[in-house]
Design a protein around this motif. Sequence first.
Motif, PDB file in Angstrom:
ATOM      1  N   LEU A 156       0.864  -1.175   0.000  1.00  0.00           N
ATOM      2  CA  LEU A 156       0.000   0.000   0.000  1.00  0.00           C
ATOM      3  C   LEU A 156       0.907   1.233   0.000  1.00  0.00           C
ATOM      4  O   LEU A 156       1.591   1.510   0.979  1.00  0.00           O
ATOM      5  N   PHE A 157       0.895   1.988  -1.092  1.00  0.00           N
ATOM      6  CA  PHE A 157       1.817   3.108  -1.225  1.00  0.00           C
ATOM      7  C   PHE A 157       1.367   4.342  -0.462  1.00  0.00           C
ATOM      8  O   PHE A 157       2.189   5.154  -0.040  1.00  0.00           O
ATOM      9  N   ASP A 158       0.073   4.514  -0.280  1.00  0.00           N
ATOM     10  CA  ASP A 158      -0.401   5.628   0.538  1.00  0.00           C
ATOM     11  C   ASP A 158      -1.799   5.319   1.047  1.00  0.00           C
ATOM     12  O   ASP A 158      -2.558   4.570   0.423  1.00  0.00           O
ATOM     13  N   ARG A 159      -2.142   5.909   2.179  1.00  0.00           N
ATOM     14  CA  ARG A 159      -3.421   5.647   2.834  1.00  0.00           C
ATOM     15  C   ARG A 159      -4.601   6.189   2.022  1.00  0.00           C
ATOM     16  O   ARG A 159      -5.710   5.662   2.102  1.00  0.00           O
ATOM     17  N   ASP A 160      -4.351   7.216   1.231  1.00  0.00           N
ATOM     18  CA  ASP A 160      -5.432   7.807   0.437  1.00  0.00           C
ATOM     19  C   ASP A 160      -6.013   6.802  -0.552  1.00  0.00           C
ATOM     20  O   ASP A 160      -7.216   6.828  -0.841  1.00  0.00           O
ATOM     21  N   THR A 161      -5.155   5.896  -1.064  1.00  0.00           N
ATOM     22  CA  THR A 161      -5.640   4.884  -1.999  1.00  0.00           C
ATOM     23  C   THR A 161      -6.642   3.960  -1.323  1.00  0.00           C
ATOM     24  O   THR A 161      -7.674   3.594  -1.898  1.00  0.00           O
ATOM     25  N   LEU A 162      -6.351   3.585  -0.083  1.00  0.00           N
ATOM     26  CA  LEU A 162      -7.266   2.735   0.674  1.00  0.00           C
ATOM     27  C   LEU A 162      -8.587   3.446   0.923  1.00  0.00           C
ATOM     28  O   LEU A 162      -9.670   2.861   0.762  1.00  0.00           O
ATOM     29  N   ILE A 163      -8.515   4.711   1.317  1.00  0.00           N
ATOM     30  CA  ILE A 163      -9.731   5.477   1.583  1.00  0.00           C
ATOM     31  C   ILE A 163     -10.589   5.588   0.321  1.00  0.00           C
ATOM     32  O   ILE A 163     -11.821   5.456   0.367  1.00  0.00           O
ATOM     33  N   GLN A 164      -9.931   5.798  -0.816  1.00  0.00           N
ATOM     34  CA  GLN A 164     -10.661   5.878  -2.081  1.00  0.00           C
ATOM     35  C   GLN A 164     -11.322   4.542  -2.422  1.00  0.00           C
ATOM     36  O   GLN A 164     -12.483   4.499  -2.843  1.00  0.00           O
ATOM     37  N   ASN A 165     -10.574   3.439  -2.228  1.00  0.00           N
ATOM     38  CA  ASN A 165     -11.131   2.110  -2.486  1.00  0.00           C
ATOM     39  C   ASN A 165     -12.343   1.836  -1.598  1.00  0.00           C
ATOM     40  O   ASN A 165     -13.331   1.241  -2.038  1.00  0.00           O
ATOM     41  N   LEU A 166     -12.254   2.245  -0.336  1.00  0.00           N
ATOM     42  CA  LEU A 166     -13.369   2.043   0.586  1.00  0.00           C
ATOM     43  C   LEU A 166     -14.608   2.789   0.110  1.00  0.00           C
ATOM     44  O   LEU A 166     -15.726   2.250   0.127  1.00  0.00           O
ATOM     45  N   ALA A 167     -14.419   4.042  -0.309  1.00  0.00           N
ATOM     46  CA  ALA A 167     -15.553   4.848  -0.777  1.00  0.00           C
ATOM     47  C   ALA A 167     -16.196   4.220  -2.005  1.00  0.00           C
ATOM     48  O   ALA A 167     -17.436   4.123  -2.104  1.00  0.00           O
ATOM     49  N   GLU A 168     -15.366   3.771  -2.944  1.00  0.00           N
ATOM     50  CA  GLU A 168     -15.884   3.151  -4.164  1.00  0.00           C
ATOM     51  C   GLU A 168     -16.600   1.834  -3.854  1.00  0.00           C
ATOM     52  O   GLU A 168     -17.634   1.523  -4.456  1.00  0.00           O
ATOM     53  N   THR A 169     -16.049   1.083  -2.907  1.00  0.00           N
ATOM     54  CA  THR A 169     -16.652  -0.203  -2.554  1.00  0.00           C
ATOM     55  C   THR A 169     -17.974  -0.012  -1.824  1.00  0.00           C
ATOM     56  O   THR A 169     -18.931  -0.771  -2.051  1.00  0.00           O
TER      57      THR A 169
END
Length: 226
Positions: A156-169
Amino acid sequence: MSQMAINDDSFRTELRNTKVLEGPFPDLDFDKFPEIPHDAFKLWFHEAVAAGVREPHAMTLSTVDDQGHPDARVLILKNVDARGWHFAVKSDSPKGKQLAGNGHAALTFYWPQLARQIRLKGRAIELPEAESALDYQARPIESRISAVASDQSEVLFDRDTLIQNLAETKLKMSKDAMSGVEKWRVYTVAPDMVEFWQGEASRLHNRLQYTYNEGEDKWQKNLLWP
């Protein structure tokens, strides 16, 4: 400001002085244990719950990767029935790939308040899709969202990617609450060996091993040396 390194010798001494197996522990009579390990496990599990053991259904799942290297992590037990000990994984996770590739696994439970350990090993068998779907459906929606949003164990290169994935999911699952079920797998470990270990302060631990004789379709019980 970086923290100071801990001296190896002092840390070894600290480990030596850390209390272990202080007791007192429950009375034990392996002669009265059930004839099959599945029933014995349930007996000890209920005693762990009564003793206030936190998360007694937490267990270490050990697998082997395609290089022959052991791998281990803690999961939650889903069920125990005549087929074995059940747990769930994502098929594209490292453990999911290892189970599909190797077909063998080991499980370990440890309840320190009782100084009890249960070990088992055997074939890891994937249960029918319908059972995996039922397990997935029974998970809280937040857990399903986390499972789908996570590219499990990848960098995981940055936490923002996870947050974006969560929102999309979340948006995706608001339309289809079973999204992601196609990757959900429930396995059972059908053991050929189960060991019950009761620790003693003297280190003369009590050990009972069940071994399965496939030809006779029966379990054999043997005491083991500490």
